[in-house]
Design a protein around this motif. Structure first.
Motif, PDB file in Angstrom:
ATOM      1  N   MET A 146       0.830  -1.204   0.000  1.00 52.01           N
ATOM      2  CA  MET A 146       0.000   0.000   0.000  1.00 52.01           C
ATOM      3  C   MET A 146       0.867   1.258   0.000  1.00 52.01           C
ATOM      4  SD  MET A 146      -2.913  -1.116   2.778  1.00 52.01           S
ATOM      5  CE  MET A 146      -3.662   0.508   2.796  1.00 52.01           C
ATOM      6  N   ILE A 147       1.871   1.283   0.870  1.00 48.91           N
ATOM      7  CA  ILE A 147       2.728   2.466   0.985  1.00 48.91           C
ATOM      8  C   ILE A 147       3.569   2.641  -0.277  1.00 48.91           C
ATOM      9  CG2 ILE A 147       4.668   3.471   2.251  1.00 48.91           C
ATOM     10  CD1 ILE A 147       3.564   2.083   4.768  1.00 48.91           C
ATOM     11  N   TYR A 148       4.121   1.529  -0.772  1.00 53.14           N
ATOM     12  CA  TYR A 148       5.004   1.598  -1.937  1.00 53.14           C
ATOM     13  C   TYR A 148       4.269   2.147  -3.158  1.00 53.14           C
ATOM     14  CZ  TYR A 148       8.529   0.109  -5.342  1.00 53.14           C
ATOM     15  OH  TYR A 148       9.483   0.080  -6.326  1.00 53.14           O
ATOM     16  N   THR A 149       3.016   1.706  -3.344  1.00 56.83           N
ATOM     17  CA  THR A 149       2.275   2.159  -4.532  1.00 56.83           C
ATOM     18  C   THR A 149       1.878   3.624  -4.442  1.00 56.83           C
ATOM     19  OG1 THR A 149       0.176   1.340  -3.615  1.00 56.83           O
ATOM     20  CG2 THR A 149       1.404  -0.146  -5.055  1.00 56.83           C
ATOM     21  N   THR A 150       1.740   4.157  -3.228  1.00 52.48           N
ATOM     22  CA  THR A 150       1.441   5.590  -3.114  1.00 52.48           C
ATOM     23  C   THR A 150       2.637   6.440  -3.545  1.00 52.48           C
ATOM     24  OG1 THR A 150       2.151   5.680  -0.796  1.00 52.48           O
ATOM     25  CG2 THR A 150      -0.179   5.189  -1.212  1.00 52.48           C
TER      26      THR A 150
ATOM     27  N   ARG B 243       2.889   6.887 -10.755  1.00 58.31           N
ATOM     28  CA  ARG B 243       3.082   7.077 -12.202  1.00 58.31           C
ATOM     29  C   ARG B 243       3.407   5.767 -12.912  1.00 58.31           C
ATOM     30  NH1 ARG B 243       3.785  12.333 -13.944  1.00 58.31           N
ATOM     31  NH2 ARG B 243       3.913  13.915 -12.305  1.00 58.31           N
ATOM     32  N   THR B 244       3.884   4.773 -12.150  1.00 60.84           N
ATOM     33  CA  THR B 244       4.343   3.537 -12.796  1.00 60.84           C
ATOM     34  C   THR B 244       3.615   2.284 -12.326  1.00 60.84           C
ATOM     35  OG1 THR B 244       6.095   3.342 -11.129  1.00 60.84           O
ATOM     36  CG2 THR B 244       6.654   4.437 -13.222  1.00 60.84           C
ATOM     37  N   LEU B 245       2.951   2.337 -11.163  1.00 59.80           N
ATOM     38  CA  LEU B 245       2.310   1.140 -10.622  1.00 59.80           C
ATOM     39  C   LEU B 245       0.824   1.386 -10.348  1.00 59.80           C
ATOM     40  CD1 LEU B 245       4.967  -0.058  -8.008  1.00 59.80           C
ATOM     41  CD2 LEU B 245       4.521  -1.029 -10.267  1.00 59.80           C
ATOM     42  N   PRO B 246       0.005   0.317 -10.391  1.00 61.55           N
ATOM     43  CA  PRO B 246      -1.404   0.451 -10.003  1.00 61.55           C
ATOM     44  C   PRO B 246      -1.517   0.647  -8.494  1.00 61.55           C
ATOM     45  CG  PRO B 246      -0.988  -1.575 -11.272  1.00 61.55           C
ATOM     46  CD  PRO B 246       0.338  -1.040 -10.863  1.00 61.55           C
ATOM     47  N   ASN B 247      -2.635   1.181  -8.082  1.00 65.94           N
ATOM     48  CA  ASN B 247      -2.949   1.304  -6.664  1.00 65.94           C
ATOM     49  C   ASN B 247      -3.232  -0.084  -6.096  1.00 65.94           C
ATOM     50  OD1 ASN B 247      -3.510   2.574  -4.246  1.00 65.94           O
ATOM     51  ND2 ASN B 247      -5.668   2.895  -4.738  1.00 65.94           N
ATOM     52  N   TYR B 248      -2.706  -0.379  -4.909  1.00 66.77           N
ATOM     53  CA  TYR B 248      -2.912  -1.680  -4.251  1.00 66.77           C
ATOM     54  C   TYR B 248      -3.830  -1.471  -3.054  1.00 66.77           C
ATOM     55  CZ  TYR B 248      -1.895  -5.959  -1.602  1.00 66.77           C
ATOM     56  OH  TYR B 248      -2.008  -7.133  -0.892  1.00 66.77           O
ATOM     57  N   VAL B 249      -4.983  -2.187  -3.029  1.00 63.06           N
ATOM     58  CA  VAL B 249      -5.969  -1.988  -1.969  1.00 63.06           C
ATOM     59  C   VAL B 249      -6.378  -3.335  -1.375  1.00 63.06           C
ATOM     60  CG1 VAL B 249      -8.239  -1.083  -1.370  1.00 63.06           C
ATOM     61  CG2 VAL B 249      -6.882   0.042  -3.146  1.00 63.06           C
ATOM     62  N   PRO B 250      -5.944  -3.653  -0.135  1.00 64.18           N
ATOM     63  CA  PRO B 250      -6.483  -4.852   0.526  1.00 64.18           C
ATOM     64  C   PRO B 250      -7.948  -4.599   0.902  1.00 64.18           C
ATOM     65  CG  PRO B 250      -4.475  -4.050   1.597  1.00 64.18           C
ATOM     66  CD  PRO B 250      -4.957  -2.967   0.695  1.00 64.18           C
TER      67      PRO B 250
END
Length: 352
Positions: A277-281, A285-292
């Motif tokens: 979650m933190i990494y994707t925030t 620009r390069t990764l999708p949002n990750y949501v558990p």
């Protein structure tokens, strides 16, 4: 009362497939006392049907240390039943047929009687069967995954389209969220298309992240009901970046069979999701949002799901006929769910 009891944690499905081990792990007790000490806001129901989900499997395997209960315990949490003691409730009366869960600890449902919290109960619409009502819990999960993250016109990919959550997610995405395109992974091509999928990928033959069409026109949302397989790491090939609205919803988590039997393993398991979650925030620009997907608004969502079922805009697919409330029936229910190859919800019929 009659109830199923778990006597020690077990490895599924292998433990239940060995006849010599079953009696030591799982048994039917015909002479348990009916619950009679109700706390405030609790009600007693006569259980009519109980469905199983991966959470029930995790419970009997003992994989989550914070869910451990004293042995023997009664498994199962998602039920449909008749209120026999409303315990002063102003919202329900004795004789009401309700759908309920006991919260986040999956125990109590595989019995003739169960204590439930009033806040978890919703009246079953008269045109919905008891078995489908008990099986609506996965649709509640699907509802939260879809309605919280899918917008009208989105392109959606559902991993695990023929399972309990996936089969409901296809319908909700298409009918209620009004997605423009819904794809699903499954070996059950006809079933998923019947539910509303525009395209079905047989994952045994094709890796969904390698499909040229998806790499050219990427998805807005991927709903992962399977877990494992480094699916988030592969999703960026066919899913938009977070800056462009791309979201990966981890329903099953990063491991469909998590081992959280110690405090350290719990920290590691949830820490990995928090790290994503933190990494994707930081990489929008390069990764999708990750949501558990965390459980929330369960009673409210359950009521909405049952309304959709009453209107005919959502059908709960069962994995074959309801199983009988016998040792053989319950044993088969756990084997089917733990195999990860159920085609719809697995439900045990407890009583008429």
């Amino acid at each position: 009362m009659k109830a199923i009891q778990v006597h020690q944690f077990m490895d599924l499905p292998s433990s239940l497939q060995e006849d010599g081990k079953v009696d030591a792990l799982l048994s039917m007790n015909n002479d348990l006392p009916k619950p009679d000490l109700l706390k405030k806001n609790q009600m007693l129901v006569r259980v009519l049907a109980c469905s199983l989900s991966p959470g029930d499997v995790i419970m009997v395997q003992g994989n989550m240390v914070f869910m451990h209960q004293p042995f023997p315990f009664i498994p199962g949490m998602d039920i449909c039943g008749e209120i026999v003691d409303r315990n002063g409730s102003a919202n329900f009366k004795n004789g009401d047929i309700v759908v309920a869960s006991n919260g986040l600890i999956p125990i109590g449902g595989m019995a003739e009687y169960m204590v439930i919290d009033e806040g978890e109960a919703v009246i079953l619409p008269p045109c919905v069967s008891k078995e489908q009502g008990a099986s609506s819990s996965s649709a509640v999960t699907a509802r939260n995954a879809i309605m919280d993250h899918v917008k009208e016109g989105d392109r959606v990919l559902i991993l695990g389209g023929s399972g309990g959550v996936g089969s409901a997610a296809i319908q909700i995405a298409k009918t209620h969220a009004k997605a423009s395109f819904v794809a699903a992974t499954s070996t059950q091509l006809d079933l998923c298309k019947e539910l509303g999928a525009d395209q079905v990928i047989n994952y045994k033959n094709v890796d969904w992240w390698t499909v040229d069409e998806y790499q050219q026109e990427k998805f807005d949302v991927i709903i992962d009901t399977v877990g494992g397989g480094n699916y988030y790491g592969r999703a960026e090939k066919v899913l938009k970046t977070a800056k462009k609205g791309g979201t990966f919803v981890a329903v099953a988590g990063d491991d469909p069979q998590p081992d959280c039997r110690t405090a350290w393993k719990v920290i590691k398991f949830f820490g990995n999701m928090l790290k994503n979650m933190i990494y994707t925030t930081l990489k929008t620009r390069t990764l999708p949002n990750y949501v558990p997907l965390w459980p929330h608004d369960l009673a409210k969502s359950r009521k909405e799901v049952l309304e959709w079922m009453e209107q005919g805009t959502l059908t709960i697919k069962l994995d074959g006929d309801p199983l009988p409330f016998t040792m053989a029936g319950v044993r088969q229910a756990f084997i089917t769910v733990s195999s990860h190859h159920a085609h719809g919800k697995v439900v045990v019929k407890i009583a008429e």
